[in-house]
Structure formats: structure tokens, C-alpha cells
Design a protein around this motif. Structure first.
Motif, PDB file in Angstrom:
ATOM      1  N   ALA A   1      63.438 -59.644  11.722  1.00 24.74           N
ATOM      2  CA  ALA A   1      64.775 -60.128  11.369  1.00 24.74           C
ATOM      3  C   ALA A   1      65.782 -58.982  11.359  1.00 24.74           C
ATOM      4  CB  ALA A   1      64.731 -60.808   9.995  1.00 24.74           C
TER       5      ALA A   1
ATOM      6  N   HIS B   1      62.350 -64.580  16.087  1.00 31.55           N
ATOM      7  CA  HIS B   1      63.679 -63.977  15.983  1.00 31.55           C
ATOM      8  C   HIS B   1      64.275 -63.621  17.339  1.00 31.55           C
ATOM      9  CE1 HIS B   1      63.896 -63.867  11.623  1.00 31.55           C
ATOM     10  NE2 HIS B   1      62.597 -63.627  11.651  1.00 31.55           N
TER      11      HIS B   1
ATOM     12  N   ALA C   1      56.165 -63.289  14.739  1.00 26.48           N
ATOM     13  CA  ALA C   1      57.385 -62.828  14.060  1.00 26.48           C
ATOM     14  C   ALA C   1      58.478 -62.479  15.067  1.00 26.48           C
ATOM     15  CB  ALA C   1      57.074 -61.621  13.182  1.00 26.48           C
TER      16      ALA C   1
ATOM     17  N   ASP D   1      59.235 -61.590   7.268  1.00 25.47           N
ATOM     18  CA  ASP D   1      60.680 -61.396   7.390  1.00 25.47           C
ATOM     19  C   ASP D   1      61.269 -60.593   6.245  1.00 25.47           C
ATOM     20  OD1 ASP D   1      60.610 -62.843   9.694  1.00 25.47           O
ATOM     21  OD2 ASP D   1      61.508 -64.657   8.856  1.00 25.47           O
TER      22      ASP D   1
ATOM     23  N   SER E   1      61.191 -55.433   9.491  1.00 23.07           N
ATOM     24  CA  SER E   1      61.001 -56.816   9.930  1.00 23.07           C
ATOM     25  C   SER E   1      61.665 -57.078  11.276  1.00 23.07           C
ATOM     26  CB  SER E   1      61.586 -57.783   8.897  1.00 23.07           C
ATOM     27  OG  SER E   1      63.005 -57.715   8.899  1.00 23.07           O
TER      28      SER E   1
END
Length: 257
Positions: free
Chosen positions: A86, A124, A120, A75, A84
Motif C-alpha cells: 500500500a 495494490h 499483496a 497492508d 507494505s
């Protein structure tokens, strides 16, 4: 008809100006087209990272999703040149392309990094657009077995962490990427059916969709629509009119059902 996911990764073919021109023209087609208006197609575009902020409002106004061509598995941190999940989520990115054959061949992407990137994105709220496909030509059964192994390897960490969500599997036989023609219809249909069957009862990824890529363009969808949930278009969609022709094909398919 199940809602089809149809879109294109622009790779690094276009600069910012041409990317925005392409997106505006495709968005105009999507905005007024019955395939999109009536919910038959969910269109998407995957531009380069720098173009994402400019593409998102154009695409969103036309009901198009926007994706990213890659993502890092962390992140934040000292990862020069990376982006990322994020941050992508902050920009309104809905899809992240993971594990493309070019990323594996040119930039050292591995099964481990693919699995970490899947985690990942799911963390998110971004849908992994997971690219899988056999390297060498083989029969449909052997190709399907290879693809299912790749799929499960890519999802292993997500399963360990009890993560799930929306998943898009892009079946792209490596030998067909950049080829003059896509894989033959029977081959695509065999692998597409096998992947859909494998995912049908997956409670973590309910409603997972399998789309075909690898020299995909106009004329292919009517021949394989019974075995896939859409198409991942490459260079054959560089002409925005080609995107519109594929939307026309979807309407024609619906009319024959």
C-alpha cells in the motif's frame, strides 16, 4: 519485436548519492535512446527503499519504471522494519521483487511468504517481479520443471483469490547468481521457452513476461532474445554505460528482423 523489459536491481551496493547518480545517467540514456523512444524497451530500476522517493521522478521523466526490492504481505500493522505494498503504491512503485534467492537464503523467505507477497502486490496494482530458479545445475528440461513448480506455488494464493494482473517472471538460476558468466545460452533458451509456453494461455496473467537474470550483462541478449522478454541486470550494469550498450543491442536486433 515484443516490447522488452530491461532493468536492474541495485541491491545494497549503492548509497543514496551513487544511486541518484546512476539513475540520472541511465535515465539520460533512456530518454534519448531509440530503443525506448520507439517502444522497443520498457526500462526499470529497483533501488533501496530509502531512495525510492528520489528515484521515482527521475525515472518517470525518462519512461522508466521503479521497483522495490521486497514487500510485506500485510497492508499495515506491527511489522517493524517492513514496508507494505500500500505504501509502495503511494510512492509510485510499479514493480516489487519477490522471492529472490538471497531473500530465501539469508532472510528465511519461504514458498508461503512468497505467495502471500504476490497477493499483496496484485491487490495494490503493483506487478510482482517473481524470482524463480533451480538451485543446482541440471539440464534444461529438469530446470524448467522445477521453475514451473516454483511459479505455480508462488501464484497459488492469487489463483485462490481470483487475482490477476501484470506479472513478470525473472528466471535466475541460483547457481548463476554472482557467477563470472551467466547460464549457457541453450539452457536459458530452453527454460525461457518453457516458462513462456506455460504462461501463454493464462487468463489471470495475460501478457506475462519472462526475463533472464543471473550474471546477465551486455552481449547476452542477442543470443537469447528469441526465448525471453527481457533481462534482469545485476552487477554488470553498475556502469551506466553498460545499460546503454544493451539498449543499442535491442536496436540492432530490431534492424535484423
Amino acid at each position: 519485436m515484443t516490447r522488452l523489459l530491461i532493468g536492474s536491481s541495485l541491491k545494497m551496493y549503492f548509497g543514496r548519492v551513487r544511486t541518484l547518480e546512476w539513475t540520472r545517467r541511465v535515465a539520460a540514456s533512456c530518454r534519448d535512446h531509440p530503443a525506448v523512444r520507439d517502444g522497443l524497451v520498457e526500462p526499470f530500476v529497483i533501488p533501496t527503499f530509502p531512495s525510492i522517493p528520489d528515484v521515482v521522478p527521475i525515472a518517470r521523466d525518462a519512461g522508466m519504471l521503479v521497483g522495490a526490492q521486497d514487500v510485506h504481505w500485510e497492508d499495515a500493522g506491527a511489522f517493524t522494519g517492513e514496508v507494505s505494498a500500500a505504501e509502495l503504491a503511494e510512492h509510485g512503485v510499479a514493480l516489487a521483487e519477490i522471492g529472490h534467492a538471497e531473500r530465501r537464503a539469508l532472510f528465511g523467505e519461504t514458498d508461503e511468504t512468497v505467495a502471500r507477497k504476490v497477493v499483496a502486490t496484485l491487490r495494490h496494482g503493483i506487478s510482482p517481479l517473481l524470482c524463480i530458479g533451480e538451485s543446482e545445475r541440471s539440464d534444461g528440461d529438469a530446470a524448467a520443471e522445477t521453475c514451473i513448480e516454483q511459479l505455480e506455488s508462488s501464484l497459488a494464493l492469487a489463483r485462490e483469490e481470483n487475482l490477476g494482473g501484470r506479472l513478470v517472471v525473472a528466471y535466475e538460476p541460483v547457481w548463476a547468481i554472482g557467477a563470472p558468466e551467466p547460464a549457457d545460452d541453450d539452457h536459458i533458451r530452453a527454460v525461457g521457452r518453457a516458462l513462456r509456453t506455460h504462461l501463454a494461455d493464462d487468463l489471470a496473467f495475460t501478457g506475462a513476461r519472462v526475463i533472464y537474470g543471473g550474471s546477465a550483462g551486455p552481449g547476452l541478449l542477442p543470443r537469447i532474445a528469441d526465448s525471453v522478454d527481457g533481462m534482469f541486470l545485476g552487477r554488470f550494469a553498475h556502469d551506466p554505460a553498460a545499460f546503454g550498450r544493451i539498449l543499442d543491442e535491442v536496436v540492432d536486433l530490431e534492424a535484423t528482423r
